[in-house]
Design an enzyme around this catalytic site. Structure first.
Site, PDB file in Angstrom:
ATOM      1  N   ASN A  40      17.350  28.456  14.749  1.00  0.00           N
ATOM      2  CA  ASN A  40      18.699  29.010  14.907  1.00  0.00           C
ATOM      3  C   ASN A  40      19.519  29.034  13.613  1.00  0.00           C
ATOM      4  O   ASN A  40      20.740  28.954  13.634  1.00  0.00           O
ATOM      5  CB  ASN A  40      19.434  28.294  16.042  1.00  0.00           C
ATOM      6  CG  ASN A  40      19.684  26.822  15.773  1.00  0.00           C
ATOM      7  OD1 ASN A  40      19.166  26.286  14.787  1.00  0.00           O
ATOM      8  ND2 ASN A  40      20.468  26.179  16.612  1.00  0.00           N
ATOM      9  N   GLU A  87      26.131  12.431   8.447  1.00  0.00           N
ATOM     10  CA  GLU A  87      25.213  13.472   7.973  1.00  0.00           C
ATOM     11  C   GLU A  87      25.404  13.744   6.479  1.00  0.00           C
ATOM     12  O   GLU A  87      24.427  13.990   5.770  1.00  0.00           O
ATOM     13  CB  GLU A  87      25.421  14.742   8.800  1.00  0.00           C
ATOM     14  CG  GLU A  87      24.977  14.549  10.248  1.00  0.00           C
ATOM     15  CD  GLU A  87      25.191  15.771  11.121  1.00  0.00           C
ATOM     16  OE1 GLU A  87      25.709  16.795  10.627  1.00  0.00           O
ATOM     17  OE2 GLU A  87      24.809  15.708  12.305  1.00  0.00           O
ATOM     18  N   HIS A 122      22.728  24.548  10.851  1.00  0.00           N
ATOM     19  CA  HIS A 122      23.204  23.354  11.552  1.00  0.00           C
ATOM     20  C   HIS A 122      24.558  22.991  10.990  1.00  0.00           C
ATOM     21  O   HIS A 122      24.795  23.152   9.790  1.00  0.00           O
ATOM     22  CB  HIS A 122      22.246  22.171  11.341  1.00  0.00           C
ATOM     23  CG  HIS A 122      22.841  20.850  11.768  1.00  0.00           C
ATOM     24  ND1 HIS A 122      22.776  20.401  13.058  1.00  0.00           N
ATOM     25  CD2 HIS A 122      23.564  19.927  11.073  1.00  0.00           C
ATOM     26  CE1 HIS A 122      23.426  19.236  13.142  1.00  0.00           C
ATOM     27  NE2 HIS A 122      23.905  18.937  11.949  1.00  0.00           N
ATOM     28  N   LYS A 150      18.751  26.554   7.543  1.00  0.00           N
ATOM     29  CA  LYS A 150      17.432  26.098   7.993  1.00  0.00           C
ATOM     30  C   LYS A 150      16.305  26.985   7.426  1.00  0.00           C
ATOM     31  O   LYS A 150      16.563  28.070   6.886  1.00  0.00           O
ATOM     32  CB  LYS A 150      17.413  26.076   9.523  1.00  0.00           C
ATOM     33  CG  LYS A 150      18.404  25.081  10.133  1.00  0.00           C
ATOM     34  CD  LYS A 150      18.256  25.014  11.655  1.00  0.00           C
ATOM     35  CE  LYS A 150      19.212  24.013  12.277  1.00  0.00           C
ATOM     36  NZ  LYS A 150      19.004  23.889  13.742  1.00  0.00           N
ATOM     37  N   TYR A 186      17.651  13.833  12.782  1.00  0.00           N
ATOM     38  CA  TYR A 186      17.823  14.212  14.191  1.00  0.00           C
ATOM     39  C   TYR A 186      17.487  13.058  15.140  1.00  0.00           C
ATOM     40  O   TYR A 186      17.088  13.303  16.283  1.00  0.00           O
ATOM     41  CB  TYR A 186      16.945  15.420  14.510  1.00  0.00           C
ATOM     42  CG  TYR A 186      17.515  16.736  14.019  1.00  0.00           C
ATOM     43  CD1 TYR A 186      18.740  17.215  14.481  1.00  0.00           C
ATOM     44  CD2 TYR A 186      16.814  17.536  13.116  1.00  0.00           C
ATOM     45  CE1 TYR A 186      19.254  18.421  14.055  1.00  0.00           C
ATOM     46  CE2 TYR A 186      17.325  18.760  12.672  1.00  0.00           C
ATOM     47  CZ  TYR A 186      18.549  19.197  13.153  1.00  0.00           C
ATOM     48  OH  TYR A 186      19.062  20.406  12.742  1.00  0.00           O
TER      49      TYR A 186
HETATM   50  N1  LIG Z   1      17.634  22.600  24.625  1.00  0.00           N
HETATM   51  C1  LIG Z   1      18.140  22.384  23.418  1.00  0.00           C
HETATM   52  N2  LIG Z   1      19.403  21.911  23.292  1.00  0.00           N
HETATM   53  C2  LIG Z   1      19.932  21.673  22.063  1.00  0.00           C
HETATM   54  N3  LIG Z   1      19.277  21.895  20.901  1.00  0.00           N
HETATM   55  C3  LIG Z   1      18.022  22.380  20.978  1.00  0.00           C
HETATM   56  C4  LIG Z   1      17.390  22.634  22.218  1.00  0.00           C
HETATM   57  N4  LIG Z   1      16.149  23.099  21.974  1.00  0.00           N
HETATM   58  C5  LIG Z   1      15.997  23.129  20.643  1.00  0.00           C
HETATM   59  N5  LIG Z   1      17.116  22.699  20.020  1.00  0.00           N
HETATM   60  C6  LIG Z   1      17.304  22.595  18.576  1.00  0.00           C
HETATM   61  O1  LIG Z   1      17.666  21.249  18.217  1.00  0.00           O
HETATM   62  C7  LIG Z   1      18.684  21.327  17.237  1.00  0.00           C
HETATM   63  C8  LIG Z   1      19.560  20.117  17.113  1.00  0.00           C
HETATM   64  O2  LIG Z   1      20.791  20.397  16.489  1.00  0.00           O
HETATM   65  P1  LIG Z   1      21.095  21.782  15.732  1.00  0.00           P
HETATM   66  O3  LIG Z   1      22.541  22.059  15.829  1.00  0.00           O
HETATM   67  O4  LIG Z   1      20.491  21.732  14.378  1.00  0.00           O
HETATM   68  O5  LIG Z   1      20.332  22.904  16.568  1.00  0.00           O
HETATM   69  C9  LIG Z   1      19.515  22.508  17.637  1.00  0.00           C
HETATM   70  C10 LIG Z   1      18.447  23.501  18.084  1.00  0.00           C
HETATM   71  O6  LIG Z   1      17.950  24.279  17.021  1.00  0.00           O
END
Ligand SMILES: Nc1ncnc2c1ncn2[C@@H]1O[C@@H]2COP(=O)(O)O[C@H]2[C@H]1O
Length: 143
Positions: free
Chosen positions: A114, A128, A117, A11, A51
């Site tokens: 974070n 995906e 993904h 990311k 998403y």
């Molecule tokens: N409460 C939450 N629960 C899950 N994903 C979240 C939340 N808030 C933010 N996100 C972001 O939304 C993303 C969706 O999938 P990712 O695995 O990329 O990582 C997740 C997080 O970075």
């Protein structure tokens, strides 16, 4: 165990932090092979479509803003049990809950930013991968 493919996204926070090599090293050390890769600057529509399952969640707009804030590196990883293995290496979605030594524990600062993904099932991996890659952009290893 079955040979699987999974989608990885490094990311904007981790690309911006210059962690691509360190993260790829963890994939390769775990026996995952990179069989497709491209750097992309996502726009709102492309990030939002990826998403789409989160469209009703309160964090959706922030997620799109973050994912378009800089380039991402999307990759296809292949290997035995690749989907679960990749998720183990990444660690929990919230880096505060991620196990020591995982990518998110080491490179991520918050649940919103974070670092990586990964697909969460065979079904999402198929969707995906095809969201970002044409068939001829995934290159099975021949040696
Ligand atoms: N409460 C939450 N629960 C899950 N994903 C979240 C939340 N808030 C933010 N996100 C972001 O939304 C993303 C969706 O999938 P990712 O695995 O990329 O990582 C997740 C997080 O970075």
């Amino acid at each position: 165990m079955a040979i699987e493919r999974t989608l990885s996204i490094i990311k904007p926070d981790a690309v911006g932090g210059n962690h691509i090599g360190a993260i790829y090293d963890r994939f390769e050390q775990a026996g995952l092979r990179i069989v497709g890769a491209k750097m992309l600057q996502l726009d709102d529509e492309k990030a939002g479509g990826f998403y789409a399952e989160h469209a009703e969640r309160p964090f959706y707009n922030d997620l799109k803003s973050f994912m378009t804030s800089g380039p991402v590196l999307v990759s296809v990883l292949e290997g035995e049990d690749a989907i679960a293995k990749h998720r183990d290496i990444m660690g929990a979605t919230n880096p505060k809950e991620a196990a020591e030594g995982t990518i998110r524990a080491d490179f991520a600062n918050s649940i919103d930013e974070n670092a990586v993904h990964g697909s969460d099932s065979a079904q999402s991996a198929a969707r995906e991968i095809s969201y970002f890659f044409n068939e001829d952009e995934v290159c099975p290893r021949t040696r």
